[in-house]
Design an enzyme around this catalytic site. Structure first.
Site, PDB file in Angstrom:
ATOM      1  CG  ASP A 240      -1.784   1.207   1.330  1.00  0.00           C
ATOM      2  OD1 ASP A 240      -2.728   1.302   0.539  1.00  0.00           O
ATOM      3  OD2 ASP A 240      -1.518   2.073   2.190  1.00  0.00           O
ATOM      4  CD  GLU A 284      14.558 -16.719   2.869  1.00  0.00           C
ATOM      5  OE1 GLU A 284      14.210 -17.460   3.817  1.00  0.00           O
ATOM      6  OE2 GLU A 284      14.882 -15.516   3.026  1.00  0.00           O
TER       7      GLU A 284
END
Length: 584
Positions: A240, A284
């Protein structure tokens, strides 16, 4: 498959219109997108939990309600759900004032139910994207409460932007930065002994204190929050207000123009290091999942909410080691018209190409006037500064244009976002009683801005006059925002068996969009009338008539789908069509 009448009759909106049984085969297969880079072409559905479906009858949407409607979403044909914040929050700004990222708002459920929802959606081939709000937290967040209880200059206060006031008694705010929600961006605290204290910065409401991203705790905590939800099976995170997070630590007044990347609080160069850290976390998890033969989620992705007029600066966030994709607000905010929409498409594709990121196509969201209402106005562009109550709209024209715009957006290369209820053709609700409006944009503007609640009214599922099926039968709670008396006429139940309905159109659009041409075909512009947006992608031809007169369709093309009737094989105003060239 049953097909509609031959192409020389009026096509039924939302259905095929050809007597050629091989027509669909000419635009490629209709297999789901399941590859690693699913996000590049995905159809993503935005759920505003509070207004989607009420599972327990208290008048507030919840995770149980979403779980009960997952079959509907699967049948609609989406690839992922983006959830606006579902965390514990005082709801001063619709949940974007987060109190605890590791807890679900009790009105919605709990973390166990969120985990069940994520798993059940995944079993249906639907990925989950959650919202993270890095610019600020709630004033009820543990960190901010600790800061208020701490002395000026403390490490707890250093996580935020506390400053002494100006003037002889410190009773003037430290600065005058503009607010995203009107009013001041500074609020004065009260010390434990009851005397006036320091001031703190908030670009939104006073209940949303801004975080200091120069503090290592802030960076570490947000990366830990990403891991918390990735561990629970989400496929992505929406960021956001992504361009507002970094601040010039001197907090200087905003005066005039600034060199690129050096504005005091918008689009600062510091941001890119932050998002590279987030990308490393996402990558990852992607790499870890790649070793699991049972993983079906593919890449874990970051999605940015980035409102920037400078498209070159916008593109910097989409470099391969930063955010995967960002919302394309330029296209969404353009008025109805071929010239402006085509320019937005061209500029969007041009800026995304060099960084290798997919474009995104968005018609609305939980902050924006719904397309049916917006496109029916004399000025059909969108801007927060010009949104006012009492602006007239022709909903018949708006609905016709919204259907055409949906087909246009779905035909473009990249990812498609659909805000809940747009597939039902819902208009903006503009007569919410003043005492029921909750949006702070309305209240902080002194009532000048009507706010955003009009696009957040609970969805209609049935024709039940009580709650239009939003709540279960016998519910005791009234919907948190009032629904119009005719809301049930827009409901899923009223539309699901009507081949001419907007819901049927969306289902068909999303089904055909899975074909190879609309997944992978390059966009090539075609010549046509000046008011027509015309292009092809592989064997699929797209036409949208933004003008005032009908235009003829190619004689050698068959209609695959149309947003409205096509009398005498012509394309009327405010109508879109997908065609395929007939085999020789």
């Amino acid at each position: 498959m049953t097909l509609s009448p031959p192409r020389d009759t009026a096509a039924t909106p939302g259905t095929s219109a050809s007597d050629d049984p091989g027509l669909e085969a000419r635009i490629g297969s209709t297999t789901p997108v399941t590859d690693q880079e699913w996000w590049r072409t995905a159809a993503i559905y935005q759920v505003y939990v509070r207004s989607f479906a009420d599972g327990n009858g208290d008048g507030i949407g919840d995770l149980a309600g979403v779980r009960s409607r997952l079959g509907y979403l699967a049948a609609l044909g989406i690839d992922a759900i983006w959830f606006t914040p579902w965390y514990r929050s005082p709801l001063a700004d619709g949940g974007y004032d987060v109190e605890d990222y590791r807890a679900i708002h009790p009105d919605f459920g709990d973390v166990a139910e969120a985990e069940a929802l994520i798993a059940e959606a995944a079993a249906l081939g639907i990925r989950t994207i959650v919202d993270v709000v890095p610019n600020h937290v709630s004033d009820q967040h543990a960190w901010f409460q600790e800061a208020l209880a701490s002395e000026p200059g403390s490490d707890a206060r250093a996580r935020f932007w506390f400053r002494d006031g100006l003037g002889p008694d410190g009773d003037l705010p430290p600065g005058n930065w503009p607010s995203s929600f009107s009013g001041s961006t500074w609020t004065r605290t009260t010390d434990p002994d009851g005397t006036p204290g320091q001031w703190y910065l908030h670009l939104f409401t006073p209940e949303q204190p801004d975080l200091n991203w120069d503090h290592p705790d802030v960076r570490r905590e947000h990366e830990d929050v990403l891991r918390f939800w990735l561990d629970r099976g989400v496929a992505g995170v929406r960021i956001d207000s992504a361009a507002l997070v970094a601040k010039d630590p001197a907090l200087p007044e905003i005066v005039g123009e600034y060199p690129a990347g050096q504005h005091p609080n918008v689009d600062r160069d510091d941001l890119h290091e932050i998002y590279r850290g987030w990308r490393a976390v996402a990558d990852e998890y992607t790499a870890r999942a790649a070793t699991d033969d049972g993983d079906t989620l593919g890449d874990r992705v970051l999605v940015g909410e980035i409102w920037l007029a400078d498209l070159e600066r916008f593109a910097l966030y989409l470099r391969p080691d930063e955010i995967h994709m960002a919302f394309n607000f330029d296209f969404m905010a353009r008025p109805w018209g071929a010239e402006g929409l085509r320019a937005a498409i061209e500029e969007t594709l041009a800026v995304h190409g060099p960084v290798g990121a997919p474009a995104t196509w968005v018609l609305s969201n939980h902050d924006v006037t719904r397309p049916v209402t917006r496109f029916g106005r004399e000025d059909s562009a969108f801007a927060f500064d010009t949104k006012r109550s009492g602006t007239p709209s022709d909903l018949v024209v708006g609905a016709r244009r919204a259907r055409a715009a949906a087909m246009l957006a779905a035909a473009l290369p990249g990812a498609l976002y659909v805000y809940q209820g747009d597939e039902l053709g819902l208009p903006e609700v503009e007569d919410i009683p003043l005492d029921r409006i909750e949006d702070p944009m309305h209240h902080r503007s002194g009532g000048v801005d009507p706010g955003r609640d009009g696009c957040r009214v609970p969805l209609p599922w049935t024709t039940d006059p009580a709650t239009a099926g939003f709540s279960p039968a016998g519910a005791t709670g009234e919907p948190w925002l009032p629904q119009p008396a005719d809301w049930g006429t827009y409901s899923v139940a009223a539309q699901q068996d009507d081949p001419a309905s907007t819901l049927s159109l969306y289902r068909r659009v999303l089904e055909l969009r899975r074909g190879d041409d609309l997944q992978h075909g390059d966009l090539v512009w075609d010549d046509d009338a000046p008011d027509v947006i015309a292009f092809h992608r592989g064997a699929l031809l797209h036409r949208t008539n933004c003008g005032t007169t009908a235009v003829p369709l190619p004689d050698d093309a068959d209609v695959l789908l149309a947003s409205g009737p096509l009398p005498d094989h012509t394309l009327p105003p405010d109508t879109s069509v997908w065609l395929t060239v007939r085999s020789a």
